[in-house]
Design a protein around this motif. Structure first.
Motif, PDB file in Angstrom:
ATOM      1  N   CYS A   1     -69.679 -33.267  10.985  1.00 63.13           N
ATOM      2  CA  CYS A   1     -70.595 -32.123  11.078  1.00 63.13           C
ATOM      3  C   CYS A   1     -71.122 -31.627   9.732  1.00 63.13           C
ATOM      4  N   ARG A   2     -70.402 -31.864   8.660  1.00 60.35           N
ATOM      5  CA  ARG A   2     -70.806 -31.282   7.374  1.00 60.35           C
ATOM      6  C   ARG A   2     -71.988 -32.027   6.765  1.00 60.35           C
ATOM      7  N   SER A   3     -72.808 -31.279   6.041  1.00 62.85           N
ATOM      8  CA  SER A   3     -73.966 -31.877   5.380  1.00 62.85           C
ATOM      9  C   SER A   3     -73.526 -32.610   4.114  1.00 62.85           C
ATOM     10  N   LEU A   4     -74.380 -33.500   3.655  1.00 58.86           N
ATOM     11  CA  LEU A   4     -74.102 -34.229   2.420  1.00 58.86           C
ATOM     12  C   LEU A   4     -73.965 -33.254   1.255  1.00 58.86           C
ATOM     13  N   GLU A   5     -74.825 -32.263   1.194  1.00 61.26           N
ATOM     14  CA  GLU A   5     -74.788 -31.286   0.101  1.00 61.26           C
ATOM     15  C   GLU A   5     -73.455 -30.538   0.071  1.00 61.26           C
ATOM     16  N   GLU A   6     -72.953 -30.217   1.236  1.00 59.59           N
ATOM     17  CA  GLU A   6     -71.664 -29.529   1.344  1.00 59.59           C
ATOM     18  C   GLU A   6     -70.536 -30.415   0.811  1.00 59.59           C
ATOM     19  N   ILE A   7     -70.560 -31.675   1.178  1.00 55.76           N
ATOM     20  CA  ILE A   7     -69.535 -32.619   0.738  1.00 55.76           C
ATOM     21  C   ILE A   7     -69.627 -32.857  -0.765  1.00 55.76           C
ATOM     22  N   GLN A   8     -70.841 -32.996  -1.266  1.00 50.40           N
ATOM     23  CA  GLN A   8     -71.044 -33.276  -2.692  1.00 50.40           C
ATOM     24  C   GLN A   8     -70.433 -32.208  -3.588  1.00 50.40           C
ATOM     25  N   LYS A   9     -70.390 -30.975  -3.125  1.00 46.56           N
ATOM     26  CA  LYS A   9     -69.843 -29.862  -3.917  1.00 46.56           C
ATOM     27  C   LYS A   9     -68.367 -30.065  -4.259  1.00 46.56           C
ATOM     28  N   GLU A  10     -67.689 -30.896  -3.489  1.00 47.18           N
ATOM     29  CA  GLU A  10     -66.254 -31.120  -3.699  1.00 47.18           C
ATOM     30  C   GLU A  10     -65.968 -32.196  -4.745  1.00 47.18           C
ATOM     31  N   PHE A  11     -67.022 -32.836  -5.253  1.00 43.32           N
ATOM     32  CA  PHE A  11     -66.863 -33.949  -6.181  1.00 43.32           C
ATOM     33  C   PHE A  11     -67.526 -33.640  -7.515  1.00 43.32           C
ATOM     34  N   GLU A  12     -66.893 -34.123  -8.580  1.00 41.44           N
ATOM     35  CA  GLU A  12     -67.493 -34.015  -9.906  1.00 41.44           C
ATOM     36  C   GLU A  12     -68.762 -34.860  -9.950  1.00 41.44           C
ATOM     37  N   LYS A  13     -69.710 -34.446 -10.786  1.00 42.84           N
ATOM     38  CA  LYS A  13     -71.010 -35.119 -10.867  1.00 42.84           C
ATOM     39  C   LYS A  13     -70.874 -36.618 -11.122  1.00 42.84           C
ATOM     40  N   GLU A  14     -70.051 -37.001 -12.083  1.00 44.81           N
ATOM     41  CA  GLU A  14     -69.894 -38.427 -12.415  1.00 44.81           C
ATOM     42  C   GLU A  14     -69.268 -39.209 -11.254  1.00 44.81           C
ATOM     43  N   ASP A  15     -68.371 -38.577 -10.524  1.00 45.42           N
ATOM     44  CA  ASP A  15     -67.752 -39.235  -9.375  1.00 45.42           C
ATOM     45  C   ASP A  15     -68.761 -39.407  -8.241  1.00 45.42           C
ATOM     46  N   ARG A  16     -69.592 -38.389  -8.021  1.00 49.71           N
ATOM     47  CA  ARG A  16     -70.658 -38.510  -7.018  1.00 49.71           C
ATOM     48  C   ARG A  16     -71.577 -39.674  -7.363  1.00 49.71           C
ATOM     49  N   LYS A  17     -71.958 -39.716  -8.620  1.00 51.94           N
ATOM     50  CA  LYS A  17     -72.856 -40.781  -9.086  1.00 51.94           C
ATOM     51  C   LYS A  17     -72.233 -42.159  -8.856  1.00 51.94           C
ATOM     52  N   ARG A  18     -70.952 -42.289  -9.163  1.00 53.92           N
ATOM     53  CA  ARG A  18     -70.244 -43.564  -9.012  1.00 53.92           C
ATOM     54  C   ARG A  18     -70.159 -43.982  -7.546  1.00 53.92           C
ATOM     55  N   ILE A  19     -69.788 -43.055  -6.689  1.00 54.89           N
ATOM     56  CA  ILE A  19     -69.668 -43.354  -5.259  1.00 54.89           C
ATOM     57  C   ILE A  19     -71.024 -43.786  -4.700  1.00 54.89           C
ATOM     58  N   GLU A  20     -72.052 -43.040  -5.020  1.00 56.41           N
ATOM     59  CA  GLU A  20     -73.389 -43.361  -4.518  1.00 56.41           C
ATOM     60  C   GLU A  20     -73.895 -44.686  -5.081  1.00 56.41           C
ATOM     61  N   GLU A  21     -73.579 -44.961  -6.329  1.00 59.76           N
ATOM     62  CA  GLU A  21     -73.983 -46.228  -6.945  1.00 59.76           C
ATOM     63  C   GLU A  21     -73.361 -47.423  -6.212  1.00 59.76           C
ATOM     64  N   VAL A  22     -72.092 -47.326  -5.889  1.00 57.27           N
ATOM     65  CA  VAL A  22     -71.415 -48.412  -5.180  1.00 57.27           C
ATOM     66  C   VAL A  22     -72.004 -48.573  -3.775  1.00 57.27           C
TER      67      VAL A  22
END
Length: 143
Positions: A79-100
């Motif tokens: 149910c949660r939005s991507l933006e909501e989930i992204q707030k729980e992750f550091e910027k560099e970690d978000r970038k890494r996950i999305e890159e993979v």
């Protein structure tokens, strides 16, 4: 470091938003690759849960069990939005996950299984009988 279930929720939701779709088998390989990228880039794991060498490649048992009901079909986001989930992750970690996820989006689950089974961390663990793919072996292989 994150709980693997939080990383999973991120991957599933991001994949759905990007219209990639992701099955349980593919999710397992993406988690392994995210762990590898994290170890290479930060020398730290993204999550603590152990990755095991199963017949069809790297698997995190608790994640597999949670999503096995989907079989080979795409897992549906919660149910949660991507933006909501992204707030729980550091910027560099978000970038890494999305890159993979982006990098391997066009790979099928079978392609990723073959890719990971041709790498030493899976081969060594699978052949040893211990079955756990150790972070230090992943880091050593990709360094």
């Amino acid at each position: 470091m994150y709980d693997v279930q939080d990383v999973v929720e991120y991957i599933i939701t991001y994949s759905e938003v990007k219209d990639y779709g992701i099955s349980n088998l593919k999710l397992q390989k993406i988690l392994y690759l995210i762990q590898a990228y994290s170890l290479i880039q930060t020398k730290k794991p993204c999550f603590l849960e152990e990755i095991e060498a199963w017949d069809f490649g790297p698997v995190i048992p608790e994640v597999y069990r949670k999503y096995k009901q989907f079989g080979s079909t795409d897992i549906q986001a919660r149910c949660r939005s991507l933006e909501e989930i992204q707030k729980e992750f550091e910027k560099e970690d978000r970038k890494r996950i999305e890159e993979v996820v982006d990098r391997f989006a066009d790979f099928s689950a079978a392609d990723l299984t073959t890719l990971t089974q041709n790498q030493a961390p899976w081969n060594d663990a699978f052949g040893s009988g211990e079955k756990v793919i150790r972070c230090e072996n992943i880091l050593e292989y990709f360094s």
